[in-house]
Design an enzyme around this catalytic site. Structure first.
Site, PDB file in Angstrom:
ATOM      1  N   GLY A   1      -1.232 -29.809-103.160  1.00 46.06           N
ATOM      2  CA  GLY A   1      -0.871 -30.034-104.560  1.00 46.06           C
ATOM      3  C   GLY A   1       0.529 -29.610-104.965  1.00 46.06           C
TER       4      GLY A   1
ATOM      5  N   HIS B   1       4.816 -41.916-102.499  1.00 43.98           N
ATOM      6  CA  HIS B   1       4.712 -42.137-101.052  1.00 43.98           C
ATOM      7  C   HIS B   1       5.927 -41.497-100.373  1.00 43.98           C
ATOM      8  CE1 HIS B   1       3.416 -43.983 -97.373  1.00 43.98           C
ATOM      9  NE2 HIS B   1       4.670 -44.331 -97.154  1.00 43.98           N
TER      10      HIS B   1
ATOM     11  N   ILE C   1      -8.196 -44.160 -99.940  1.00 43.98           N
ATOM     12  CA  ILE C   1      -7.839 -45.497-100.438  1.00 43.98           C
ATOM     13  C   ILE C   1      -8.883 -45.891-101.479  1.00 43.98           C
ATOM     14  CG2 ILE C   1      -7.701 -47.945 -99.796  1.00 43.98           C
ATOM     15  CD1 ILE C   1      -6.261 -47.123 -97.278  1.00 43.98           C
TER      16      ILE C   1
ATOM     17  N   MET D   1      -5.602 -38.692-100.738  1.00 41.36           N
ATOM     18  CA  MET D   1      -5.674 -39.275 -99.395  1.00 41.36           C
ATOM     19  C   MET D   1      -6.859 -40.217 -99.198  1.00 41.36           C
ATOM     20  SD  MET D   1      -2.964 -38.209 -98.175  1.00 41.36           S
ATOM     21  CE  MET D   1      -1.782 -36.867 -97.975  1.00 41.36           C
TER      22      MET D   1
END
Ligand code: GAR
Length: 208
Positions: free
Chosen positions: A12, A110, A93, A91
Site C-alpha cells: 500500500g 501500472h 483482474i 493484484m
C-alpha cells in the site's frame, strides 16, 4: 466532493501517497472514503486504519470465479456511494461487469510505460524483471482508465524513469515508485476529481 475507494492487495505505498496527498491538499475535490483489500492482513489495511479510513476485505480466495467476485465488488462500491475507484497495487483482474458499471470511473497505476511491459501476467516485480531482461534504458509508470482490456484503457498520465546498469528488479521498482507512481497517481486523481479529464475517442484530454 468525489467519494474515492482505493483497492489494494499488498503493502500500500501508493495508498499512502494518496492519503498524504489528500492531507496536503494536493487532491482537490476528492476524499478517500473506503479502502478495499483483496487479501486479509496486508499492510495497506493498517495504513488505512491509521488514517481513520473505513476498510473492507473482499477476499479473492472466497470466490470461485472472477464474475462472482466482481459482482461482490460492485455491490460494496455501490453501497458506499463510490464515485471514483483507484486500483493501487490491486493484484486481481476484474471482470468487464465492473468496468462497465463504472465506465471511466476506475483508474489503475501500472509500473511501466504502457504499451510496454503490460497486460496479463505483468504485475509487481515481474514487470521490472522483464524491463531489465529487455535492457530498456527508460521505464516508468502509467495511470490509465480501466476498461475490459487489461492495461488497455485511455492513458491519463505517464512519467519516465531512468534504468541504471546495476539495477535489480527491486531497485528499479523502488525508483519507479518514488519518482513516478507516488507523484502521478495523486495528480491524476486530483485532475479527475476536478472534472479536468475527458475521454474522447479512447484518448484523454486534460485541462490544466
Ligand atoms: C506498484 O508498483 C503498482 O504499480 C503495481 O504493484 C505495486 C504495488 O505497490 N501494480 C501492478 O503491477 C498492477 N498491474 P504498493 O502496494 O506499495 O502500492
Amino acid at each position: 466532493m468525489l467519494r474515492i475507494a482505493v483497492l489494494v492487495s499488498g503493502g500500500g505505498t501508493n495508498l499512502q501517497a494518496l492519503i498524504d496527498a489528500e492531507k496536503d491538499g494536493i487532491i482537490k475535490n476528492g476524499k478517500i472514503e473506503l479502502v478495499l483489500s483483496s487479501k486479509e492482513g496486508v499492510y495497506a489495511l493498517e495504513r488505512a486504519k491509521n488514517a481513520d479510513i473505513k476498510t473492507v476485505v473482499v477476499a479473492r480466495k472466497d470466490y470461485s470465479n472472477i464474475e462472482e467476485y466482481s459482482l461482490k465488488l460492485i455491490e460494496v462500491l455501490k453501497e458506499n456511494n463510490i464515485d471514483l475507484i483507484v486500483l493501487a497495487g490491486f493484484m486481481t483482474i476484474i471482470s468487464e461487469s465492473v468496468s462497465r458499471a463504472f465506465e471511466n470511473k476506475i483508474v489503475n497505476v501500472h509500473p511501466a510505460l504502457i504499451p510496454s511491459f503490460c497486460g496479463k501476467g505483468y504485475y509487481g516485480l515481474h514487470v521490472h524483471e522483464e524491463a531489465l531482461k529487455k535492457g530498456v534504458k527508460l521505464s516508468g509508470a502509467t495511470v490509465h482508465f480501466v476498461t475490459e482490456v487489461c492495461d488497455g484503457g485511455p492513458i491519463i498520465l505517464q512519467k519516465a524513469v531512468e534504468v541504471k546498469d546495476d539495477d535489480t528488479p527491486e531497485t528499479l521498482q523502488r525508483r519507479i515508485m518514488e519518482e513516478a507512481e507516488w507523484k502521478i497517481l495523486p495528480e491524476a486523481v486530483s485532475l479527475i476529481c476536478q472534472g479536468k479529464v475527458k475521454v474522447i475517442d479512447g484518448k484523454t484530454k486534460i485541462e490544466r
